[in-house]
Design an enzyme around this catalytic site. Structure first.
Site, PDB file in Angstrom:
ATOM      1  N   GLU A  42      10.446  -1.989  -6.450  1.00  0.00           N
ATOM      2  CA  GLU A  42       9.657  -1.727  -6.062  1.00  0.00           C
ATOM      3  C   GLU A  42       8.282  -1.047  -7.294  1.00  0.00           C
ATOM      4  OE1 GLU A  42       9.764   2.098  -3.724  1.00  0.00           O
ATOM      5  OE2 GLU A  42       8.372   1.283  -2.519  1.00  0.00           O
ATOM      6  N   LYS A 113       5.910  -3.108   3.259  1.00  0.00           N
ATOM      7  CA  LYS A 113       6.950  -2.129   3.084  1.00  0.00           C
ATOM      8  C   LYS A 113       6.849  -1.471   4.694  1.00  0.00           C
ATOM      9  CE  LYS A 113       8.902   1.971   1.114  1.00  0.00           C
ATOM     10  NZ  LYS A 113       8.862   2.861  -0.194  1.00  0.00           N
ATOM     11  N   CYS A 146      13.111   0.029  -0.567  1.00  0.00           N
ATOM     12  CA  CYS A 146      12.897   1.259  -0.798  1.00  0.00           C
ATOM     13  C   CYS A 146      13.787   1.880   0.251  1.00  0.00           C
ATOM     14  CB  CYS A 146      11.904   1.482  -1.941  1.00  0.00           C
ATOM     15  SG  CYS A 146      13.348   3.532  -2.304  1.00  0.00           S
ATOM     16  N   VAL A 173      13.761   7.991  -5.480  1.00  0.00           N
ATOM     17  CA  VAL A 173      14.230   9.358  -6.084  1.00  0.00           C
ATOM     18  C   VAL A 173      15.522  10.409  -5.307  1.00  0.00           C
ATOM     19  CG1 VAL A 173      11.648   9.213  -6.422  1.00  0.00           C
ATOM     20  CG2 VAL A 173      12.458   9.679  -4.268  1.00  0.00           C
ATOM     21  N   MET A 174      15.552   9.995  -4.215  1.00  0.00           N
ATOM     22  CA  MET A 174      17.251  10.075  -3.924  1.00  0.00           C
ATOM     23  C   MET A 174      18.077   9.859  -4.528  1.00  0.00           C
ATOM     24  SD  MET A 174      15.980  11.044   0.051  1.00  0.00           S
ATOM     25  CE  MET A 174      15.777   9.372   1.001  1.00  0.00           C
TER      26      MET A 174
HETATM   27  C1  ACM Z   1      10.458   5.028  -1.596  1.00  0.00           C
HETATM   28  O1  ACM Z   1      10.640   4.531  -0.500  1.00  0.00           O
HETATM   29  N1  ACM Z   1      10.239   4.637  -3.176  1.00  0.00           N
HETATM   30  C2  ACM Z   1      11.853   6.718  -2.614  1.00  0.00           C
END
Ligand code: ACM
Length: 262
Positions: A42, A113, A146, A173-174
Site C-alpha cells: 500500500e 480502498k 490493507c 500496523v496491527m
Molecule cells: C491499514 O489499513 N493501512 C492499517
C-alpha cells in the site's frame, strides 16, 4: 501453475523517486525468481504517515495519467510481468488510497480502498470503485487494500466475483492479518498475496510478515518482521476454481443466504 510474488519494502516518506528505485530492484528480483504477478505494498511510492493534506498534495498523482502509473507501466513492460501496487491517487478534488494494476501491455485498472483505517480518514476519501477483479489471462486477480482484510465481506465479494488470487497491498500496523489472511484464503478457496511494508515512520511501526496463502490455508511463503525481501509461490487456478470441499460440500453453493444479515 503460475508464479506470484509479494514485494516487502520500506518506502521513504514523501520520496517517490527513491521508492521507484526500490520497487524496481525488488520487482526485478521477483520476476527473476519466476513471478508473473508482483504485488507491491500500500502507498509504496509515498509512505504512509502524513502530517497534513499538504504533504499528500505534494506526492499524490492522477491514475492513470500520473508519474507513478507511468513508472509501473514501464516496469511491467520491461519485465513482462503484471504488477499490483498501492499508491496515493489525486482525483475529484481530493485523494484516494488506491491500487493500480498494470501489465506488459500497459494500464489494466485501479481500485480505491473501501475501508479506511484510523487517520487515513483525515486525508483520503472512502473508495467508490467497489471491489474489482481483473482477468489477467493466467488468473483472475481481485484487489483489496490493507484494512479491507478486517471485513470478511471484502475477500468474500472478490471470491464471489471470480477471483483466483487476492492481491493485498498493505501497510499493516496491527498484528492480526498474518493469522487472518490464511483463513480468508481457506473460507473462499482462493490464494491471497499480502505485500506489507516494514520499518517505522513518525513513531508508527509496521508489521512486515508479508505472505502468500493457499486455498488450503497453508502459508506458502512468509517474510519476517523486518527487511526488504520478495516471496514467490506457484498458484494453481484449478484449485481456486474448485469450491468443493468433498462430495457433498461446495463452499459457495452451500451458503444459506436467507439466514445471513447484510
Ligand atoms: C491499514 O489499513 N493501512 C492499517
Amino acid at each position: 501453475m503460475v508464479g506470484v510474488a509479494f514485494v516487502q519494502m520500506e518506502p521513504e516518506l514523501l520520496d517517490p523517486e527513491t521508492n521507484y528505485c526500490k520497487a524496481e530492484r525488488l520487482t526485478r528480483e521477483a520476476v527473476e525468481k519466476g513471478a508473473s504477478l508482483v504485488v507491491l505494498p500500500e502507498l509504496f511510492d509515498t509512505g504512509y504517515v502524513f502530517n497534513d493534506a499538504g504533504e499528500l498534495e505534494a506526492v499524490a498523482q492522477p491514475i492513470p495519467s500520473g508519474r507513478t502509473t507511468e513508472f509501473l507501466e514501464w516496469l511491467a513492460e520491461d519485465t513482462g510481468s503484471f504488477i499490483v501496487a498501492g499508491t496515493a491517487e489525486r482525483a475529484d478534488g481530493g485523494f484516494y488510497n488506491s491500487a493500480v494494476v498494470v501489465g506488459p501491455e500497459g494500464y489494466v485498472g485501479k481500485y480505491r480502498k473501501t475501508h479506511l483505517f484510523n487517520r487515513e480518514k483525515l486525508f483520503f476519501k472512502p473508495g467508490d470503485t467497489g471491489f474489482r477483479v481483473f482477468d489477467l489471462g493466467f488468473a483472475r486477480v481481485g484487489v483489496m487494500i490493507c484494512f479491507d482484510w478486517f471485513f470478511p465481506e471484502s475477500a468474500r465479494t472478490l471470491a464471489l466475483m471470480g477471483a483466483d488470487v487476492i492481491a493485498h497491498p498493505a501497510n499493516l500496523v496491527m498484528p492480526y492479518a498474518p493469522r487472518a489472511m490464511p483463513v480468508r484464503a481457506l473460507e473462499n478457496r482462493v490464494y491471497t498475496v499480502t505485500a506489507d511494508r516494514v520499518g517505522e515512520e513518525r513513531g508508527v511501526v509496521f508489521t512486515g510478515m508479508s505472505q502468500i496463502a493457499a486455498p488450503t490455508s497453508e502459508v506458502l511463503v512468509q517474510a519476517g518482521r523486518t527487511g526488504e525481501t520478495v516471496g514467490v509461490a506457484e498458484v494453481d487456478v484449478s484449485l481456486s476454481r474448485n469450491k468443493k470441499l468433498n462430495e457433498r460440500n461446495d463452499v459457495f453453493m452451500d451458503r444459506r443466504r436467507e439466514f445471513y444479515l447484510l
